[in-house]
Scaffold this active site. Structure first.
Site: not given
Ligand SMILES: [Fe+2]
Ligand SMILES: [Fe+2]
Length: 373
Positions: A220-221, A224, A249, A282-283, A311
């Site tokens: 998911h991240d 970053k 990100h 996911h945000h 998360d």
């Molecule tokens: Fe994220």
């Molecule tokens: Fe995360």
């Protein structure tokens, strides 16, 4: 390989489960007494075995959740046996309860799946008569099909593993580790699977969907990696300017994912949509106040709504440079508050409450003061 199998597979069912169903039908042409073909996947991190594929749609989501390999001597012995050796057992065998999906079956034959000597799961065939009635020729046929199913699963998993290894390698070049440790990703992936399993019946989710949520949630991240260390590892809360950089990100993650999929020629790989959705959404929040697109409600794919809740739950319950870990009940109360404010999916949050005990087990097994298994 049988010409019929090859031609059926040439139609390219677009999921792994679809291909297993085709293979199962082919198998039944030579061995009509096989009632079900299925596959359990092993998760090394939690030592658990989960049903991954089944020739019968949406079967048995109530499978024993506490099926752990190392504490089950019989299964542990089986997984250590040589590749290719088929073991059969009948209903009076204690192993039986872990494999039976079809009430008509009287026996099962199972075979471990390995990838470069590493045990990754079991293929299981259920039979409507006792195993001693299988002739040698029939055993050979079953072994061949088991090998073919193993190859099919290995092929897909190695693509996913290639992707994860690439992401991990990229991550190791940065100080990303501090912020998003492997354990955060492992815990979050386990939480996502618990939620998906809970929602399976209502949303008619296949076991394959659930396992893919588990595998892909870790990505998911990935964006970053493209955020500077000063922001990523800042030991306090981010200011507004830093927060807007941090928010990029998501777009960075989408670009990175597409690049890796392209580099490894995986663009046509099945289920890449699920990876994309988790990375991209996911945000997002149910009321449209999330980022980057401000999607609302069902515009946000289910896998992303699940990943978001998983998360946030982990962010609350783990230690961060600027905060102490929250107790489980406080974290759950916070999720419920966010759900009432129409930020989070109500079903996903309800699934966390229903599975508190499971969440607690993962928190303990994969806590940050433990080294990865
Ligand atoms: Fe994220
Ligand atoms: Fe995360």
């Amino acid at each position: 390989m049988d010409a019929k199998v090859i031609s059926l597979l040439a139609n390219k069912p677009d999921t792994l489960n679809g291909r297993l169903e085709v293979l199962h039908e082919c198998l039944r042409q030579s061995l009509p007494q096989i009632t079900q073909s299925s596959c359990l996947l092993y998760d090394e991190k939690t030592d658990s075995l989960k049903k991954f594929l089944s020739s019968h749609h949406f079967a048995s989501h109530g499978m024993d959740e506490s099926l752990y390999l190392k504490s089950n001597q019989a299964l542990f012995t089986l997984c250590q046996q040589e590749e290719g050796k088929l073991v059969s057992f009948a209903t009076d065998d204690p192993i039986w309860q872990h494999f039976q999906q079809d009430p008509q079956s009287l026996a099962a034959s199972i075979i471990p799946i390995k990838q470069a000597q590493r045990f990754i799961g079991f293929v299981c065939f259920e039979i409507e008569h006792l195993p001693q009635h299988l002739s040698d020729a029939e055993k050979i046929t079953l072994s061949l099909y088991a090998q073919f199913i193993s190859m099919m699963i290995n092929e897909e998993l190695s693509l996913v593993n290639t992707l994860l290894a690439t992401v991990r390698a990229a991550r190791d070049f940065t100080d990303f580790r501090d912020f998003e440790t492997g354990l955060h990703l492992d815990r979050m992936a386990c939480y996502a699977r618990i939620i998906a399993t809970d929602l399976a019946k209502k949303h008619r989710l296949s076991d394959e969907f659930i396992e893919h949520v588990h595998i892909f949630a870790r990505l998911h991240d990935i964006g970053k990696i493209g955020i500077s260390d000063t922001i990523l590892n800042k030991p306090g809360r981010l200011d507004d300017a830093e927060r807007s950089i941090m928010k990029t990100h998501v777009e960075k993650g989408i670009v990175m994912l597409e690049q890796v999929l392209n580099d490894y020629n995986l663009v046509d790989m099945r289920d890449t949509d699920m990876m994309r959705n988790i990375v991209a959404c996911h945000h997002e929040y149910i009321d449209g106040s999330g980022y980057p697109k401000g999607l609302k409600g069902k515009q946000i794919p289910l896998e992303a709504r699940i990943a978001t809740v998983a998360d946030i739950f982990d962010a609350l319950t783990c230690q961060r440079p600027y905060k102490k870990p929250w107790p489980l009940d406080d974290a759950l109360a916070e999720l419920e508050k966010m759900q009432q404010a129409n930020k989070l999916d109500a079903e996903c949050v309800a699934a966390v409450r229903r599975n508190k005990a499971e969440f607690e087990k993962v928190m303990k097994a994969l806590s940050d003061d433990k080294k990865p298994l």
